[in-house]
Design a protein around this motif. Structure first.
Motif, PDB file in Angstrom:
ATOM      1  N   GLN A  18      48.028 -36.333  -4.598  1.00 42.29           N
ATOM      2  CA  GLN A  18      46.642 -36.205  -4.144  1.00 42.29           C
ATOM      3  C   GLN A  18      46.595 -35.777  -2.684  1.00 42.29           C
ATOM      4  OE1 GLN A  18      43.705 -36.387  -5.803  1.00 42.29           O
ATOM      5  NE2 GLN A  18      42.727 -35.833  -3.899  1.00 42.29           N
ATOM      6  N   LYS A  21      47.285 -32.062  -2.540  1.00 40.45           N
ATOM      7  CA  LYS A  21      46.147 -31.314  -3.078  1.00 40.45           C
ATOM      8  C   LYS A  21      45.040 -31.221  -2.031  1.00 40.45           C
ATOM      9  CE  LYS A  21      46.614 -32.123  -8.028  1.00 40.45           C
ATOM     10  NZ  LYS A  21      46.000 -32.740  -9.222  1.00 40.45           N
ATOM     11  N   SER A  22      44.817 -32.315  -1.319  1.00 42.10           N
ATOM     12  CA  SER A  22      43.775 -32.357  -0.293  1.00 42.10           C
ATOM     13  C   SER A  22      44.095 -31.462   0.893  1.00 42.10           C
ATOM     14  CB  SER A  22      43.583 -33.786   0.221  1.00 42.10           C
ATOM     15  OG  SER A  22      43.208 -34.634  -0.826  1.00 42.10           O
ATOM     16  N   ALA A  39      41.275 -32.443   4.900  1.00 43.18           N
ATOM     17  CA  ALA A  39      41.279 -33.329   3.735  1.00 43.18           C
ATOM     18  C   ALA A  39      39.858 -33.782   3.389  1.00 43.18           C
ATOM     19  CB  ALA A  39      42.182 -34.530   3.993  1.00 43.18           C
ATOM     20  N   LYS A  40      39.084 -34.167   4.393  1.00 46.59           N
ATOM     21  CA  LYS A  40      37.705 -34.604   4.159  1.00 46.59           C
ATOM     22  C   LYS A  40      36.882 -33.488   3.525  1.00 46.59           C
ATOM     23  CE  LYS A  40      37.159 -37.969   7.902  1.00 46.59           C
ATOM     24  NZ  LYS A  40      36.490 -38.206   9.208  1.00 46.59           N
ATOM     25  N   HIS A  42      37.850 -31.130   1.728  1.00 48.98           N
ATOM     26  CA  HIS A  42      38.363 -30.744   0.418  1.00 48.98           C
ATOM     27  C   HIS A  42      38.363 -31.914  -0.571  1.00 48.98           C
ATOM     28  CE1 HIS A  42      39.538 -27.201   2.654  1.00 48.98           C
ATOM     29  NE2 HIS A  42      39.631 -26.593   1.486  1.00 48.98           N
ATOM     30  N   ALA A  44      39.079 -35.263  -0.313  1.00 44.14           N
ATOM     31  CA  ALA A  44      40.099 -36.318  -0.344  1.00 44.14           C
ATOM     32  C   ALA A  44      39.451 -37.684  -0.518  1.00 44.14           C
ATOM     33  CB  ALA A  44      40.907 -36.299   0.950  1.00 44.14           C
ATOM     34  N   THR A  48      43.465 -41.470   1.052  1.00 46.75           N
ATOM     35  CA  THR A  48      44.138 -40.316   1.648  1.00 46.75           C
ATOM     36  C   THR A  48      43.661 -40.096   3.073  1.00 46.75           C
ATOM     37  OG1 THR A  48      44.421 -39.285  -0.524  1.00 46.75           O
ATOM     38  CG2 THR A  48      44.543 -37.837   1.397  1.00 46.75           C
TER      39      THR A  48
END
Length: 74
Positions: A18, A21-22, A39-40, A42, A44, A48
Motif C-alpha cells: 500500500q 502504491k501511494s 501519498a495524501k 493519492h 493513502a 501510511t
C-alpha cells in the motif's frame, strides 16, 4: 508474548505494498514532505500517512529506502 508500551507510529502496521502504491509516480530523490503530500493526494490510508510523517526529515533516494524507513520498528 504480548508487547506493552508505546509503538512507533506506523511501525508494524503499514503495508509496504500500500505504501508503494501511494507513492507511485514520485520522482526520487524526494523529501519527506513531498512523499507525505504525494501519498495524501493519492488516497493513502491513515497508517501510511502516519508512517511517512514519522520518518526523519531528509531526502530519500529510492522507494526501497522509503519502505525501509517507514516500516522500521521503534
Amino acid at each position: 508474548m504480548s508487547r506493552t508500551g508505546p509503538v512507533t507510529p506506523g511501525a508494524m502496521t503499514v503495508n509496504p505494498i500500500q505504501l508503494q502504491k501511494s507513492l507511485g509516480g514520485v520522482d526520487y530523490p524526494a523529501s519527506k514532505e513531498t512523499l507525505v503530500e504525494h501519498a495524501k493526494s493519492h488516497g493513502a490510508d491513515k497508517k501510511t500517512v502516519d508512517a511517512l510523517s514519522a520518518m526523519p526529515k531528509k531526502s530519500y533516494g529510492s522507494p526501497a529506502e522509503v519502505t525501509k524507513e517507514a516500516t522500521k520498528k521503534g
